[in-house]
Every structure is written in structure tokens, then in C-alpha cells.
Design a protein around this motif. Structure first.
Motif, PDB file in Angstrom:
ATOM      1  N   GLY A 322       0.819  -1.207   0.000  1.00 18.70           N
ATOM      2  CA  GLY A 322       0.000   0.000   0.000  1.00 18.70           C
ATOM      3  C   GLY A 322       0.852   1.254   0.000  1.00 18.70           C
ATOM      4  O   GLY A 322       0.608   2.192  -0.761  1.00 18.70           O
ATOM      5  N   THR A 330      -4.148   6.757   2.923  1.00 19.55           N
ATOM      6  CA  THR A 330      -5.218   6.074   2.188  1.00 19.55           C
ATOM      7  C   THR A 330      -4.686   4.799   1.534  1.00 19.55           C
ATOM      8  O   THR A 330      -5.377   3.768   1.530  1.00 19.55           O
ATOM      9  CB  THR A 330      -5.809   6.988   1.101  1.00 19.55           C
ATOM     10  N   PHE A 331      -3.469   4.852   1.002  1.00 20.20           N
ATOM     11  CA  PHE A 331      -2.899   3.675   0.356  1.00 20.20           C
ATOM     12  C   PHE A 331      -2.521   2.606   1.388  1.00 20.20           C
ATOM     13  O   PHE A 331      -2.676   1.411   1.136  1.00 20.20           O
ATOM     14  CB  PHE A 331      -1.674   4.069  -0.469  1.00 20.20           C
ATOM     15  N   THR A 333      -4.051   2.187   4.233  1.00 22.41           N
ATOM     16  CA  THR A 333      -5.338   1.627   4.639  1.00 22.41           C
ATOM     17  C   THR A 333      -5.838   0.631   3.598  1.00 22.41           C
ATOM     18  O   THR A 333      -6.345  -0.442   3.940  1.00 22.41           O
ATOM     19  CB  THR A 333      -6.368   2.746   4.831  1.00 22.41           C
ATOM     20  N   TRP A 334      -5.703   1.000   2.329  1.00 21.28           N
ATOM     21  CA  TRP A 334      -6.102   0.100   1.238  1.00 21.28           C
ATOM     22  C   TRP A 334      -5.351  -1.229   1.335  1.00 21.28           C
ATOM     23  O   TRP A 334      -5.952  -2.300   1.212  1.00 21.28           O
ATOM     24  CB  TRP A 334      -5.830   0.788  -0.096  1.00 21.28           C
ATOM     25  N   HIS A 338      -6.906  -5.146   2.333  1.00 20.81           N
ATOM     26  CA  HIS A 338      -6.675  -6.370   1.566  1.00 20.81           C
ATOM     27  C   HIS A 338      -6.033  -7.449   2.428  1.00 20.81           C
ATOM     28  O   HIS A 338      -6.313  -8.641   2.238  1.00 20.81           O
ATOM     29  CB  HIS A 338      -5.809  -6.066   0.341  1.00 20.81           C
ATOM     30  N   CYS A 384     -12.738  -1.516  -1.551  1.00 23.56           N
ATOM     31  CA  CYS A 384     -11.384  -1.130  -1.132  1.00 23.56           C
ATOM     32  C   CYS A 384     -10.825  -0.027  -2.032  1.00 23.56           C
ATOM     33  O   CYS A 384     -10.056   0.828  -1.566  1.00 23.56           O
ATOM     34  CB  CYS A 384     -10.454  -2.337  -1.163  1.00 23.56           C
ATOM     35  N   TRP A 385     -11.221  -0.024  -3.303  1.00 24.59           N
ATOM     36  CA  TRP A 385     -10.729   1.001  -4.227  1.00 24.59           C
ATOM     37  C   TRP A 385     -11.135   2.410  -3.794  1.00 24.59           C
ATOM     38  O   TRP A 385     -10.503   3.389  -4.181  1.00 24.59           O
ATOM     39  CB  TRP A 385     -11.245   0.751  -5.639  1.00 24.59           C
ATOM     40  N   PHE A 387     -10.809   3.775  -0.893  1.00 25.20           N
ATOM     41  CA  PHE A 387      -9.688   4.343  -0.132  1.00 25.20           C
ATOM     42  C   PHE A 387      -8.523   4.658  -1.064  1.00 25.20           C
ATOM     43  O   PHE A 387      -7.803   5.636  -0.858  1.00 25.20           O
ATOM     44  CB  PHE A 387      -9.241   3.364   0.953  1.00 25.20           C
ATOM     45  N   PHE A 388      -8.323   3.850  -2.081  1.00 23.83           N
ATOM     46  CA  PHE A 388      -7.264   4.089  -3.049  1.00 23.83           C
ATOM     47  C   PHE A 388      -7.504   5.383  -3.810  1.00 23.83           C
ATOM     48  O   PHE A 388      -6.587   6.142  -4.087  1.00 23.83           O
ATOM     49  CB  PHE A 388      -7.204   2.906  -4.020  1.00 23.83           C
ATOM     50  N   ALA A 396     -12.777   9.135   2.291  1.00 22.96           N
ATOM     51  CA  ALA A 396     -13.201   7.767   1.972  1.00 22.96           C
ATOM     52  C   ALA A 396     -14.318   7.309   2.906  1.00 22.96           C
ATOM     53  O   ALA A 396     -15.312   6.708   2.470  1.00 22.96           O
ATOM     54  CB  ALA A 396     -12.015   6.819   2.065  1.00 22.96           C
TER      55      ALA A 396
END
Length: 482
Positions: A322, A330-331, A333-334, A338, A384-385, A387-388, A396
Motif C-alpha cells: 500500500g 489512504t494507500f 489503509t487500502w 486487503h 477497497c478502491w 480508499f485508493f 473515503a
């Protein structure tokens, strides 16, 4: 220089003619590749060429030293020199401000106000990709999986190879470097297949990703003004945007490489037809996921130790993955989400990538169970996207909260680019899903052996690209920012 630009449309055929005119001279071809790659990359900002050249010189020199050094401690010192320099450059340009801001925020909770100056740095395009590619060379040489090359030009061509320089796939030195050390022979069939990959990649980029980009941007920027139905639409549209954008780039990169006699790895294997998260990660951004598997997960112990350590290793890999995507929580968290989706599969011992094709019935359809698993996996990945895509974790969370209000309305959303109802974009997406399904189940193949069918397919793809260019916005590839 963008693949979907006029500049590249002029650059590519000129380079193609010059390159193959040197077919009898391997070193001259490699020099041509290096110079063209530097021109391609320097088109954005020539100053960042110094980073690629620095990385090339460091790892070439260290690789040569590792080839002759027998002392274990000195070999390890050389390895860590490469790691520190490469990750140091990546850290300064990509993560310095992020970690500094996080450090300052953390101490502010204890009433300590730290004054520190951030750096006004521009993120070099593709730095995460070529840094990992050069690191793989040094690590493989250290572990004696690869002999260091003495051909500095070939190594420079490997590091800077323009088709996959800025957004992958992240090639291993064991696979790509040997291709620069042997004579390439032009094959018409291979070139035609390369053109087909380029066209199919441009269709995904121009006719789908770029066509729906204005809608995605508008929905995520103004989510508070839209009902749940529109937010769900935006979530799914972004799922297709990022896949078609990134897979489109990878296909174009593979196609361009074929034109010059090189084979790049497949980076996506129809991931949205995955039946669980483990299978998804066996098919999504394969060059990155296998890189983390081989150079992080397995060295940490993989799944061969206790269950607790396996969970730790999975968490570390996904969190680092991430962070690799961007200097934003955010990444991270993404990646963490997963990891959480992956862990239940660990306890039911279902963590294999399960890359076998779907089993079809007599109507050429998968089982009801597979359909349910595919849809549920796609929905989880799409959530999940969010948050990305979001600019912050708060954004988000608020987006998801508004999406869960369940104030469904008939979707009358207008494309902000042309202020018209979404129409042909949906047609392209549905057609794309059908073609992806036929390709994933091997009911059709992207390479047609029939000359006339091939010409018809190419003409159709070109027509779709032209049509898509009229309804969308010409944007850079999403993964350029990583």
C-alpha cells in the motif's frame, strides 16, 4: 511522453526504423535503446535522468563487485549499499514529506509543536518501478541466482527500457537482461501481435478509462450531492477505470516491446474474474505482487513458520504494498484492508492463487458458486478502491457513509465532460467485460491466425479508439504518480 500522445505516435515509427536498420549490430541496437529511453523519459523532465543514471551506475558497479567478492561480510555490505542508495533516493523524493508530516502530527498529540521544513520536490515519474527493477538485479546477483553482466550498455538498456520504464511491468533481471545480450531477429508475425496488443491496450485506455474518468472525478469530488445509487456507480466505474488504465498501459508496453524483439511478462491475468482475494492478487499487478513475494514475504519466513508469523508476514507485505503505491495513509489503509480480506483464507487453507481457468457448463457459463464468488470478490475489491481513490481517509469514510444511506434513485447522472447522459461508455464497458470473459475462459484468443479476421479486428479496435477519443478526456496514466 505518453503512449496515447501525438509525440509518441511520431517517436515510435522513427525509432522502429532506426533500430531495425542496425539489426546486424547488437551493441548499436542497445545504444539506440538507451538513447531512445533517455529521450522518452527526459520528455517529462530531463533533470530526473540523473536518478536513472545514478541507479544504473550504482547497481552495475556493485553487481560487478559482487561477482568477484567472496568474503561474506563484504558481499553483504555491498548488497546493503545498493539497498540504502536505491531506497534512499526513493524515500527522499517520495516519502520524506509524508514521514515528516506524520512525525510532526504524532508529537502534536502530546502537546509538542515541532517546527520542521518540508521539501518542495516533484515526484519523478516511475521511480518506484525502476528502483525495484534494479534492486532485483543486485539481490539476485548477491544470492547467486544471476551472474553479473560485464556489458554496461546492455545493463543500462535493461534499467531504462522505455516501454516499461515508468509504469512496469517490473521485470526481473533474470528474465529481461539476457534478452539484451543476444541478437534480436525481426519477425513479421511478432510485430503484428505487438500492434494488436497496442491497439487492445489503447482501447482500454482511451475508450474506457479516459471516457469514464470525468464521471469518476466528478462523483468522488461531489459525493455529498449525489444519492447512494450514483456513489455506487462511481465506485464501480473507478474499478473499471483503474483496471483499464493500468492494464491498458501494460498491454501497450508488451506490444511496443514485441516490435523491438523483446518479451515482457503478463502483468494482469483477468483479475476481476477471481473467486477470492488470494486469486485476485495472483492475477493483479503480477510483477509487483511476485516481487514482494520473492523479496519480502519469503525472506521473512513466508508461510513455513507459525500461523502468527505468517499473519505478520502477510500484514507487512500488504502494508508495504500500500505504501509503495503512494505517500498517503489512504494507500496504507487500502493495503491493510486487503490483508484483512486475505487472512480468513489463511485459516481455511485457501491461499493458493488458483489461476486455473473457470470450469464452464454446456452453455459456456461458470457454475452458480463461481458466479457468486466472482461477484462478491469484485464488490469487496471495489469497496477497497474507494480508499485508493479518495484524497484522505476522512473523505473515503464519508463517501462510504453517504453510499450506505440507501437513498436509491433512478440514475440520471450526466457525464460532466459533455453534459450528456452516460451511454456509449456503458456499451464499451459491457463489451469489454464480455471480451475479457471470452479471453479468460480461452474461448477466443487475442491473436487470430486468420489474416482477414485479424485485419477486421484491428480495424474495429481502431474505430473504437477514435470513437472513445471523442467522448473522453486525454489523461495521463494513473500509475505514473507511483
Amino acid at each position: 511522453m505518453l503512449f496515447n500522445s501525438i509525440d509518441f505516435a511520431v517517436f515510435l515509427p522513427i525509432l522502429f526504423l532506426v533500430y531495425w536498420s542496425l539489426h546486424a549490430h547488437l551493441k548499436a541496437q542497445n545504444i539506440c535503446i538507451v538513447l531512445a529511453s533517455y529521450l522518452f523519459y527526459g520528455w517529462w523532465d530531463w533533470r530526473f535522468l540523473s536518478l536513472i543514471i545514478c541507479s544504473t551506475l550504482v547497481d552495475y558497479t556493485i553487481g560487478r563487485r559482487l561477482g568477484s567478492e567472496k568474503h561474506k561480510r563484504k558481499r553483504k555490505a555491498l548488497l546493503w549499499t545498493s539497498i540504502v542508495i536505491n531506497l534512499g533516493l526513493l524515500g527522499v523524493f517520495k516519502y520524506y514529506n509524508f514521514f515528516l508530516d506524520t512525525f510532526i502530527t504524532a508529537f502534536s498529540y502530546f502537546g509538542t509543536d515541532i517546527q520542521a521544513r518540508t521539501l518542495h520536490l516533484i515526484l519523478p515519474v516511475g521511480i518506484s518501478f525502476y528502483t525495484f527493477q534494479t534492486l532485483s538485479y543486485t539481490i539476485d546477483v548477491y544470492h547467486n541466482k544471476l551472474k553479473p553482466t560485464k556489458d554496461g550498455i546492455a545493463f543500462a538498456a535493461f534499467v531504462s527500457f522505455f516501454p516499461q520504464l515508468v509504469a512496469g511491468p517490473i521485470e526481473r533481471a533474470t528474465r529481461l537482461l539476457p534478452q539484451f545480450l543476444k541478437q534480436r531477429v525481426f519477425h513479421t508475425t511478432n510485430a503484428i501481435r505487438g500492434i494488436r496488443l497496442i491497439l487492445w491496450g489503447l482501447v482500454q485506455k482511451v475508450a474506457i478509462a479516459d471516457a469514464i474518468a470525468p464521471s469518476v472525478n466528478d462523483i468522488f469530488a461531489n459525493y455529498a450531492q449525489y444519492p447512494s445509487s450514483t456513489l455506487i456507480l462511481g465506485m464501480f466505474l473507478f474499478s473499471f477505470q483503474i483496471y483499464c488504465d493500468f492494464n491498458g498501459y501494460s498491454l501497450i508496453a508488451r506490444g511496443v516491446a514485441k516490435l523491438f524483439g523483446f518479451e515482457l511478462m503478463v502483468n494482469f491475468n483477468y483479475p476481476y474474474f477471481s473467486r477470492h482475494i488470494s486469486e485476485f492478487w495472483g492475477k493483479w499487478h503480477i510483477s509487483l505482487s511476485t516481487w514482494f513475494r520473492d523479496y519480502v514475504y519469503i525472506p521473512l519466513g513466508g508461510s513455513h513458520e507459525s500461523k502468527l508469523k505468517t499473519i505478520r508476514n502477510i500484514g507487512i507485505v500488504f502494508l508495504i504494498s500500500g505504501l509503495w503505491h503512494g505517500a498517503n495513509w489512504t494507500f496504507v489503509t487500502w493495503g491493510g484492508l486487503h490483508a484483512l480480506l486475505f487472512l480468513p483464507l489463511l485459516f481455511i487453507k485457501h491461499t493458493n492463487t488458483h489461476t486455473a481457468t473457470l470450469t464452464l457448463n454446456k452453455w459456456l457459463l461458470p457454475s452458480i458458486k463461481d458466479v457468486f464468488n466472482i461477484l462478491s470478490t469484485f464488490i469487496l475489491v471495489s469497496c477497497c478502491w474507494i480508499f485508493f481513490r479518495a484524497n484522505s481517509i476522512d473523505t473515503a469514510i464519508h463517501f462510504i457513509a453517504h453510499m450506505c444511506r440507501f437513498d436509491f434513485e433512478y440514475i440520471t447522472y450526466l457525464n460532466p465532460y459533455d453534459n450528456q447522459p452516460l451511454g456509449i461508455e456503458y456499451l464499451f464497458i459491457f463489451a469489454f467485460i464480455l471480451i475479457e470473459y471470452l479471453l479468460a475462459t480461452k474461448l477466443i484468443h487475442i491473436y487470430s491466425e486468420n489474416k482477414y479476421i485479424g485485419i477486421l479486428v484491428d480495424a474495429l479496435l481502431l474505430l473504437i479508439i477514435i470513437t472513445g477519443a471523442q467522448i473522453g478526456a486525454n489523461t495521463s496514466f494513473i500509475y505514473f504518480q507511483f
